[in-house]
Design a protein around this motif. Structure first.
Motif, PDB file in Angstrom:
ATOM      1  N   ALA A  89       0.838  -1.201   0.000  1.00 52.91           N
ATOM      2  CA  ALA A  89       0.000   0.000   0.000  1.00 52.91           C
ATOM      3  C   ALA A  89       0.874   1.252   0.000  1.00 52.91           C
ATOM      4  O   ALA A  89       0.588   2.228  -0.699  1.00 52.91           O
ATOM      5  CB  ALA A  89      -0.936  -0.007   1.203  1.00 52.91           C
ATOM      6  N   TYR A  90       1.948   1.234   0.773  1.00 49.98           N
ATOM      7  CA  TYR A  90       2.859   2.372   0.818  1.00 49.98           C
ATOM      8  C   TYR A  90       3.512   2.590  -0.543  1.00 49.98           C
ATOM      9  O   TYR A  90       3.587   3.717  -1.029  1.00 49.98           O
ATOM     10  CB  TYR A  90       3.933   2.163   1.894  1.00 49.98           C
ATOM     11  CG  TYR A  90       4.954   3.269   1.902  1.00 49.98           C
ATOM     12  CD1 TYR A  90       4.665   4.486   2.512  1.00 49.98           C
ATOM     13  CD2 TYR A  90       6.182   3.120   1.267  1.00 49.98           C
ATOM     14  CE1 TYR A  90       5.583   5.527   2.499  1.00 49.98           C
ATOM     15  CE2 TYR A  90       7.104   4.152   1.242  1.00 49.98           C
ATOM     16  CZ  TYR A  90       6.802   5.351   1.865  1.00 49.98           C
ATOM     17  OH  TYR A  90       7.710   6.373   1.848  1.00 49.98           O
ATOM     18  N   LYS A  91       3.975   1.509  -1.180  1.00 53.34           N
ATOM     19  CA  LYS A  91       4.606   1.623  -2.493  1.00 53.34           C
ATOM     20  C   LYS A  91       3.634   2.185  -3.533  1.00 53.34           C
ATOM     21  O   LYS A  91       4.002   3.021  -4.351  1.00 53.34           O
ATOM     22  CB  LYS A  91       5.141   0.272  -2.956  1.00 53.34           C
ATOM     23  CG  LYS A  91       6.407  -0.145  -2.241  1.00 53.34           C
ATOM     24  CD  LYS A  91       6.883  -1.492  -2.740  1.00 53.34           C
ATOM     25  CE  LYS A  91       8.125  -1.949  -1.999  1.00 53.34           C
ATOM     26  NZ  LYS A  91       8.548  -3.283  -2.424  1.00 53.34           N
ATOM     27  N   LEU A  92       2.394   1.739  -3.479  1.00 53.77           N
ATOM     28  CA  LEU A  92       1.376   2.231  -4.402  1.00 53.77           C
ATOM     29  C   LEU A  92       1.099   3.715  -4.153  1.00 53.77           C
ATOM     30  O   LEU A  92       1.033   4.513  -5.096  1.00 53.77           O
ATOM     31  CB  LEU A  92       0.096   1.410  -4.249  1.00 53.77           C
ATOM     32  CG  LEU A  92      -1.013   1.689  -5.243  1.00 53.77           C
ATOM     33  CD1 LEU A  92      -0.538   1.359  -6.663  1.00 53.77           C
ATOM     34  CD2 LEU A  92      -2.233   0.866  -4.902  1.00 53.77           C
ATOM     35  N   ALA A  93       0.976   4.099  -2.895  1.00 56.42           N
ATOM     36  CA  ALA A  93       0.735   5.501  -2.556  1.00 56.42           C
ATOM     37  C   ALA A  93       1.926   6.366  -2.963  1.00 56.42           C
ATOM     38  O   ALA A  93       1.759   7.474  -3.481  1.00 56.42           O
ATOM     39  CB  ALA A  93       0.465   5.645  -1.061  1.00 56.42           C
TER      40      ALA A  93
ATOM     41  N   ARG B  58      -6.123  23.752  -6.132  1.00 51.56           N
ATOM     42  CA  ARG B  58      -6.069  22.430  -6.748  1.00 51.56           C
ATOM     43  C   ARG B  58      -5.212  21.435  -5.969  1.00 51.56           C
ATOM     44  O   ARG B  58      -5.110  20.282  -6.337  1.00 51.56           O
ATOM     45  CB  ARG B  58      -5.560  22.556  -8.176  1.00 51.56           C
ATOM     46  CG  ARG B  58      -6.583  23.238  -9.075  1.00 51.56           C
ATOM     47  CD  ARG B  58      -5.997  23.490 -10.449  1.00 51.56           C
ATOM     48  NE  ARG B  58      -6.985  23.968 -11.381  1.00 51.56           N
ATOM     49  CZ  ARG B  58      -7.328  25.240 -11.544  1.00 51.56           C
ATOM     50  NH1 ARG B  58      -6.773  26.169 -10.809  1.00 51.56           N
ATOM     51  NH2 ARG B  58      -8.232  25.589 -12.436  1.00 51.56           N
ATOM     52  N   SER B  59      -4.591  21.875  -4.896  1.00 57.17           N
ATOM     53  CA  SER B  59      -3.716  20.984  -4.123  1.00 57.17           C
ATOM     54  C   SER B  59      -4.533  20.052  -3.227  1.00 57.17           C
ATOM     55  O   SER B  59      -5.611  20.393  -2.782  1.00 57.17           O
ATOM     56  CB  SER B  59      -2.736  21.792  -3.278  1.00 57.17           C
ATOM     57  OG  SER B  59      -3.419  22.515  -2.286  1.00 57.17           O
ATOM     58  N   ARG B  60      -3.977  18.882  -3.004  1.00 58.89           N
ATOM     59  CA  ARG B  60      -4.599  17.861  -2.149  1.00 58.89           C
ATOM     60  C   ARG B  60      -3.546  17.342  -1.185  1.00 58.89           C
ATOM     61  O   ARG B  60      -2.451  16.960  -1.608  1.00 58.89           O
ATOM     62  CB  ARG B  60      -5.127  16.689  -2.978  1.00 58.89           C
ATOM     63  CG  ARG B  60      -6.091  17.069  -4.074  1.00 58.89           C
ATOM     64  CD  ARG B  60      -7.424  17.551  -3.496  1.00 58.89           C
ATOM     65  NE  ARG B  60      -8.296  18.053  -4.546  1.00 58.89           N
ATOM     66  CZ  ARG B  60      -8.519  19.338  -4.793  1.00 58.89           C
ATOM     67  NH1 ARG B  60      -7.907  20.264  -4.094  1.00 58.89           N
ATOM     68  NH2 ARG B  60      -9.332  19.712  -5.756  1.00 58.89           N
ATOM     69  N   LYS B  61      -3.861  17.313   0.107  1.00 57.07           N
ATOM     70  CA  LYS B  61      -2.909  16.797   1.090  1.00 57.07           C
ATOM     71  C   LYS B  61      -2.968  15.277   1.123  1.00 57.07           C
ATOM     72  O   LYS B  61      -4.038  14.684   1.035  1.00 57.07           O
ATOM     73  CB  LYS B  61      -3.218  17.340   2.478  1.00 57.07           C
ATOM     74  CG  LYS B  61      -2.813  18.775   2.629  1.00 57.07           C
ATOM     75  CD  LYS B  61      -2.899  19.229   4.050  1.00 57.07           C
ATOM     76  CE  LYS B  61      -2.432  20.669   4.116  1.00 57.07           C
ATOM     77  NZ  LYS B  61      -2.402  21.193   5.452  1.00 57.07           N
ATOM     78  N   LEU B  62      -1.799  14.684   1.242  1.00 56.30           N
ATOM     79  CA  LEU B  62      -1.665  13.234   1.364  1.00 56.30           C
ATOM     80  C   LEU B  62      -0.819  12.939   2.595  1.00 56.30           C
ATOM     81  O   LEU B  62       0.028  13.738   2.968  1.00 56.30           O
ATOM     82  CB  LEU B  62      -0.920  12.651   0.156  1.00 56.30           C
ATOM     83  CG  LEU B  62      -1.507  12.820  -1.221  1.00 56.30           C
ATOM     84  CD1 LEU B  62      -0.488  12.354  -2.252  1.00 56.30           C
ATOM     85  CD2 LEU B  62      -2.765  11.990  -1.343  1.00 56.30           C
TER      86      LEU B  62
ATOM     87  N   ILE C   8       1.924  16.939  -0.619  1.00 58.73           N
ATOM     88  CA  ILE C   8       0.930  17.679  -1.402  1.00 58.73           C
ATOM     89  C   ILE C   8       0.928  17.125  -2.827  1.00 58.73           C
ATOM     90  O   ILE C   8       1.975  17.011  -3.456  1.00 58.73           O
ATOM     91  CB  ILE C   8       1.252  19.182  -1.455  1.00 58.73           C
ATOM     92  CG1 ILE C   8       1.428  19.783  -0.067  1.00 58.73           C
ATOM     93  CG2 ILE C   8       0.197  19.930  -2.256  1.00 58.73           C
ATOM     94  CD1 ILE C   8       0.172  20.046   0.702  1.00 58.73           C
ATOM     95  N   ALA C   9      -0.252  16.803  -3.309  1.00 57.67           N
ATOM     96  CA  ALA C   9      -0.414  16.344  -4.693  1.00 57.67           C
ATOM     97  C   ALA C   9      -1.299  17.343  -5.432  1.00 57.67           C
ATOM     98  O   ALA C   9      -2.028  18.120  -4.813  1.00 57.67           O
ATOM     99  CB  ALA C   9      -1.048  14.965  -4.720  1.00 57.67           C
ATOM    100  N   CYS C  10      -1.228  17.310  -6.746  1.00 56.47           N
ATOM    101  CA  CYS C  10      -2.050  18.190  -7.569  1.00 56.47           C
ATOM    102  C   CYS C  10      -3.309  17.446  -7.996  1.00 56.47           C
ATOM    103  O   CYS C  10      -3.234  16.296  -8.433  1.00 56.47           O
ATOM    104  CB  CYS C  10      -1.269  18.651  -8.795  1.00 56.47           C
ATOM    105  SG  CYS C  10      -2.207  19.844  -9.781  1.00 56.47           S
ATOM    106  N   GLY C  11      -4.435  18.094  -7.892  1.00 58.91           N
ATOM    107  CA  GLY C  11      -5.703  17.488  -8.267  1.00 58.91           C
ATOM    108  C   GLY C  11      -6.079  17.700  -9.721  1.00 58.91           C
ATOM    109  O   GLY C  11      -7.133  17.251 -10.162  1.00 58.91           O
TER     110      GLY C  11
END
Length: 148
Positions: A8-12, A36-40, A48-51
């Motif tokens: 799961a960690y590798k996929l994330a 547009r930012s999304r917290k992970l 932070i990822a981009c949506g």
């Protein structure tokens, strides 16, 4: 059970790399914002990822152009890693400098994606942005002092 968590960690982690925000440090330091930012959360790390994949490409182009132009202004050798403080100055000062060049508010409420899109609309490609003006903001940006 440990194998499941590792998978799961590798996929994330893979998803984060493909969708990460180039201005993550600026967003985490809260000197600018982005709708547009999304917290992970990756294990113990906040990321932070981009949506919006299309906008991410424009932001990535601006980020790369900022780094090319800021090397001289921040006295960084082309192959040297960027120290955290200079990275923050480039990211925060760069976004705020672009906002100022566009005649918009340049503070912690500045939206990265909206500013980059407005810049592309006004100037064309990211390579046409007014980097001489933007670099003044990069050089003069002072990161907030650490809390004691």
């Amino acid at each position: 059970m440990a194998e499941y968590n590792e998978d799961a960690y590798k996929l994330a982690r893979k998803a984060y790399i493909e969708h990460s925000c180039p201005f993550e440090r600026a967003l985490l330091s809260r000197c600018v914002g982005c709708d547009r930012s999304r917290k992970l959360n990756l294990a113990e790390r906040e990321a932070i990822a981009c949506g919006d994949a299309a906008v991410r490409e424009h932001c990535l182009s601006f980020y790369q152009a900022l780094h090319e132009n800021a090397q001289f202004a921040l006295k960084i050798k082309p192959d040297a890693p960027w120290p955290f403080g200079k990275e923050i100055r480039a990211q925060c000062g760069g976004v705020r400098g672009l906002a100022e060049a566009l005649g918009a508010m340049a503070d912690e409420t500045t939206d990265i994606a909206a500013t980059v899109l407005l810049g592309r609309e006004r100037f064309g490609s990211c390579s046409e942005f007014p980097y001489s003006e933007i670099m003044r903001a990069v050089v003069h940006y002072e990161p907030r002092k650490r809390r004691s």
